[in-house]
Design a protein around this motif. Structure first.
Motif, short mmCIF file in Angstrom:
data_model
loop_
_atom_site.label_atom_id
_atom_site.label_comp_id
_atom_site.label_asym_id
_atom_site.label_seq_id
_atom_site.Cartn_x
_atom_site.Cartn_y
_atom_site.Cartn_z
N UNK A 170 82.63 50.23 143.19
CA UNK A 170 83.27 49.75 144.23
C UNK A 170 84.01 48.70 144.48
N UNK A 171 83.99 48.01 145.88
CA UNK A 171 85.07 46.88 146.16
C UNK A 171 84.71 45.70 146.23
N UNK A 172 85.36 45.19 145.79
CA UNK A 172 85.22 43.32 146.98
C UNK A 172 85.40 43.59 148.27
N UNK A 173 84.25 42.91 148.74
CA UNK A 173 84.43 43.04 150.04
C UNK A 173 84.79 41.31 150.83
N UNK A 174 84.35 40.58 150.12
CA UNK A 174 85.10 39.05 150.60
C UNK A 174 84.33 38.25 150.28
N UNK A 175 84.91 37.00 149.87
CA UNK A 175 85.16 35.54 149.53
C UNK A 175 84.00 34.95 150.10
N UNK A 176 83.46 33.74 149.00
CA UNK A 176 82.91 32.44 149.64
C UNK A 176 82.79 31.52 149.50
N UNK A 177 82.88 30.83 150.31
CA UNK A 177 83.11 29.44 149.92
C UNK A 177 83.74 28.72 149.12
N UNK A 181 83.23 36.37 144.30
CA UNK A 181 84.15 37.48 144.78
C UNK A 181 83.01 38.63 145.03
N UNK A 182 82.53 38.78 146.10
CA UNK A 182 81.23 39.44 146.94
C UNK A 182 81.41 41.33 147.17
#
Lengths: 256, 256, 256
Positions: A170-177, A181-182
């Motif tokens: 899979x992949x990292x789709x976003x970073x939260x505040x 790493x989500x």
């Protein structure tokens, strides 16, 4: 009061979001407008699409979700409207709803100018088309009244994890505040894949062989986040920075 | 429900905006408070004044617009209140309303302490004076009840573009979230000036000889933005950064 | 409409705050939700605790204040609920309410799963426990119904200024958006200490021997801010940057 949620990449520096709210409340004052976030990474449809499936189920039936991440505003892309699970969705047909649209979804193009502002700019359809559409929807106008059916909505490619050579990838789709790493690997896919066997999860140069429960358990953590996705964290720090991880970096789950 | 909009440079880190909302709702719970932005560049009255004329027309008659960009709070500058086009405006008399006040505007100083908090600080009139004034206005108190008439309101200098040696000369007034550079040259002035003749628009070392319709048409774009002003953009990038442009940089329109 | 305020360190990039609002409005639509700030420094309970005592008095009786700065979410720390001055407070028992809880406060642990979401994650109690608790409180459920009494709530250490060797000694607790440095020395403690005598205030390498009234009086200023605390500012600049001051830096007040 009808609830309308807003998801955009407009940021919070400019008056764009406030203007959309002015338009909505001028057409239909009986609405409660809730900001989801206006800080989607600029023009990142992929991130917006991922977020959308995460938050919408926490709202009640009848909620209208407006999403405006719209890099090709002013071009040929259609403005659309549809209903799913008794929730309404309004936004550009650019893949934004890839996680939500189903094969049997009845999607309509917003084409009826009765439900738009008088002058349509080529750069701010959030104000001229999407905000009015949401306000009229909230007034009880049926989606089918806005325009013709759309039979070939746009989908984003490669948004789901895949098994490549026996490795769940899979992949990292976003970073939260916090810099966590989500990933796009959800617990169901993960659990099906490992099937209670020993495993290793690789991201950058870091390897985890078990899942954590909470962010404070150790320096680097790997856990199923509150939305059910594998997420990497760093206690009292930013995983993004400390581990040198960027969006779209690959995440691999292997069996031992 | 009466709508009150808020425009400030307070940012979103501090509790100041929340406190203003607490004050408003304590005095008058029948209000819907809409944030325009709290990220006006700190103490930049010029930017705030420009934004204000952009968003207020999208709200309905009777809306109360509170603007607090107030670098000289605690000094001699007067708190004022006035009505225009059936909209109400509340804020410091420091030029903030330069684009809105007209020769015949009936402006009142907020002086009646019945409509303020009990203790007036010297640093937070947003809380002590402007929020209460908005809440009482929303309760139906007439502007003239707040205090004496103001006959010489403060205006900002040089906020409009000018024709200098045959060249239409304006400036960059702000950058939006995407790094697009918004100018103070509106389409009416621009069209009057070029009068359908060939033209060139110069900003920094870049020249445009036609207008674009959408941001995605080419790398650097020059278009009439959704509010009617000439704006420079960069597709999938920041014009500010890529073109090295700063606020107040000069924009020139010449005839060929 | 019942007012619910939210204070978190969730930031405004992620959908977490929007999700909390969805949960609240799904349980109890008759609520008005007010954001205080979601930009408390990540995991900084101390800063959040300081802010909380500053804003809550500006809301009316019956307001429900939800605070989620929760670095040890998922661990042993208890979720709590209590009432003070006819205001309700909901959040983790981690010191967040150190400035508010009194010796005779009746504090309850939120333990009754009837008032939580069905599935409790180990990482997002804002959504699963605190948002539902606030919504049910707003529906009239008494705090004591949520769970057993808490007799030993957690308090933060050293949050008040102290007199050390005849010097009133406090610290910088936070910076506001403008870079002003807010201290934990309030005007009452300060005035009691100086007792109308000449004084010097030291921060970093800067010394003040009088208080200013307004930020625009001189370059570096020292004043009693709008919440009653000693604060250092820099006119048209950031005190933090210009004076090289960091959070927790010591502030000393000496008599001459």
């Amino acid at each position: 009061m009808q609830i309308i949620t807003l998801l955009t990449d407009f940021g919070l520096k400019d008056p764009y979001v406030g203007i959309m709210k002015g338009v909505i409340l001028s057409i239909n004052p009986n609405t409660t407008i809730i900001d989801i976030t206006h800080n989607v990474s600029p023009q990142d449809i992929r991130e917006g699409a991922f977020l959308m499936k995460e938050y919408y189920p926490y709202f009640k039936s009848g909620t209208i979700h407006v999403a405006v991440i719209d890099p090709t505003v002013g071009g040929e892309r259609r403005p659309i409207i549809f209903c799913k699970d008794e929730h309404f969705f309004v936004g550009p047909d650019n893949g934004m709803f890839s996680h939500i649209i189903e094969a049997n979804s009845e999607i309509y193009e917003i084409k009826n100018s009765d439900f738009m502002l008088k002058n349509i700019s080529s750069t701010f359809h959030g104000r001229d088309i999407f905000a009015p559409a949401a306000a009229y929807l909230a007034s009880g106008i049926h989606p089918s009244v806005f325009g013709p059916k759309v039979v070939n909505p746009v989908y984003l490619a490669d948004i789901f994890p895949d098994i490549i050579n026996g490795v769940l990838t899979g992949e990292v789709v976003m970073f939260d505040r916090f810099g966590n790493a989500v990933t796009n690997i959800d617990s169901e896919i993960f659990n099906d894949f490992i099937n209670a066997n020993p495993f290793e999860i690789h991201i950058g140069s870091i390897t985890f062989s078990s899942l954590n429960k909470s962010y404070y358990e150790q320096n680097f953590t790997c856990l199923i986040n509150s939305s059910g996705y594998i997420e990497f964290g760093c206690y009292k720090g930013s995983f993004s920075r400390e581990a040198g991880i960027k969006k779209k970096d690959i995440v691999r789950v292997g069996l031992l």
